[in-house]
Design a protein around this motif. Structure first.
Motif, PDB file in Angstrom:
ATOM      1  N   LYS A   8     -25.961 -34.275  53.181  1.00 10.96           N
ATOM      2  CA  LYS A   8     -26.793 -35.320  53.787  1.00 10.96           C
ATOM      3  C   LYS A   8     -27.899 -35.755  52.828  1.00 10.96           C
ATOM      4  O   LYS A   8     -28.205 -36.927  52.724  1.00 10.96           O
ATOM      5  N   ASN A   9     -28.536 -34.803  52.169  1.00 12.71           N
ATOM      6  CA  ASN A   9     -29.544 -35.058  51.145  1.00 12.71           C
ATOM      7  C   ASN A   9     -29.655 -33.791  50.301  1.00 12.71           C
ATOM      8  O   ASN A   9     -28.852 -32.882  50.464  1.00 12.71           O
ATOM      9  N   HIS A  10     -30.637 -33.722  49.429  1.00 16.40           N
ATOM     10  CA  HIS A  10     -30.733 -32.565  48.536  1.00 16.40           C
ATOM     11  C   HIS A  10     -31.158 -31.281  49.246  1.00 16.40           C
ATOM     12  O   HIS A  10     -31.202 -30.223  48.639  1.00 16.40           O
ATOM     13  N   GLU A  11     -31.405 -31.356  50.547  1.00 14.81           N
ATOM     14  CA  GLU A  11     -31.822 -30.176  51.304  1.00 14.81           C
ATOM     15  C   GLU A  11     -30.926 -29.820  52.480  1.00 14.81           C
ATOM     16  O   GLU A  11     -31.082 -28.763  53.068  1.00 14.81           O
ATOM     17  N   THR A  30     -29.380 -25.531  55.607  1.00 15.18           N
ATOM     18  CA  THR A  30     -30.361 -25.945  54.618  1.00 15.18           C
ATOM     19  C   THR A  30     -29.894 -25.437  53.257  1.00 15.18           C
ATOM     20  O   THR A  30     -29.496 -24.278  53.129  1.00 15.18           O
ATOM     21  N   GLY A  64     -20.659 -36.995  50.224  1.00 17.37           N
ATOM     22  CA  GLY A  64     -22.093 -37.159  50.004  1.00 17.37           C
ATOM     23  C   GLY A  64     -22.439 -37.035  48.545  1.00 17.37           C
ATOM     24  O   GLY A  64     -21.600 -36.702  47.711  1.00 17.37           O
ATOM     25  N   LYS A  65     -23.683 -37.319  48.240  1.00 14.57           N
ATOM     26  CA  LYS A  65     -24.146 -37.277  46.852  1.00 14.57           C
ATOM     27  C   LYS A  65     -24.967 -36.027  46.611  1.00 14.57           C
ATOM     28  O   LYS A  65     -25.865 -35.703  47.370  1.00 14.57           O
ATOM     29  N   MET A  66     -24.604 -35.346  45.531  1.00 15.75           N
ATOM     30  CA  MET A  66     -25.310 -34.137  45.156  1.00 15.75           C
ATOM     31  C   MET A  66     -25.084 -33.906  43.676  1.00 15.75           C
ATOM     32  O   MET A  66     -23.961 -34.107  43.196  1.00 15.75           O
TER      33      MET A  66
END
Length: 89
Positions: A8-11, A30, A64-66
């Motif tokens: 979802k995001n970097h966390e 997380t 997703g992007k990571m």
């Protein structure tokens, strides 16, 4: 039956258990210390709660992007690769 790791995001990582087009189970983790242990424990819990054999999983995908050179990205890739290779043997 499929598993989707959705960054979802970097966390935050969302884990979905999908049958056909229906999401059967969804949970969030997380991205932090001990991600490897938390990821494996969460997968075991999802599969046992839904009474699913690991061999019945058709695929494990990552969305997703990571930055995959980050340790958390490497852990997610390794788990997905291990489950996918286990399903092909």
């Amino acid at each position: 039956m499929h598993i989707l790791f959705k960054v979802k995001n970097h966390e935050l990582l969302e884990i979905q258990l999908i049958k056909g087009k229906l999401t059967i189970n969804k949970t969030h983790l997380t991205l932090s210390q001990d991600l490897d242990i938390m990821l494996i424990t969460t997968l075991d819990r999802i599969l046992s709660r839904n009474k699913i054999e690991r061999l019945s999983l058709k695929s494990v995908e990552i969305a997703g992007k990571m930055p995959f050179n980050a340790v958390s990205g490497m852990v997610i890739q390794a788990v997905a690769k291990a489950l996918n290779s286990r399903n092909r043997s």
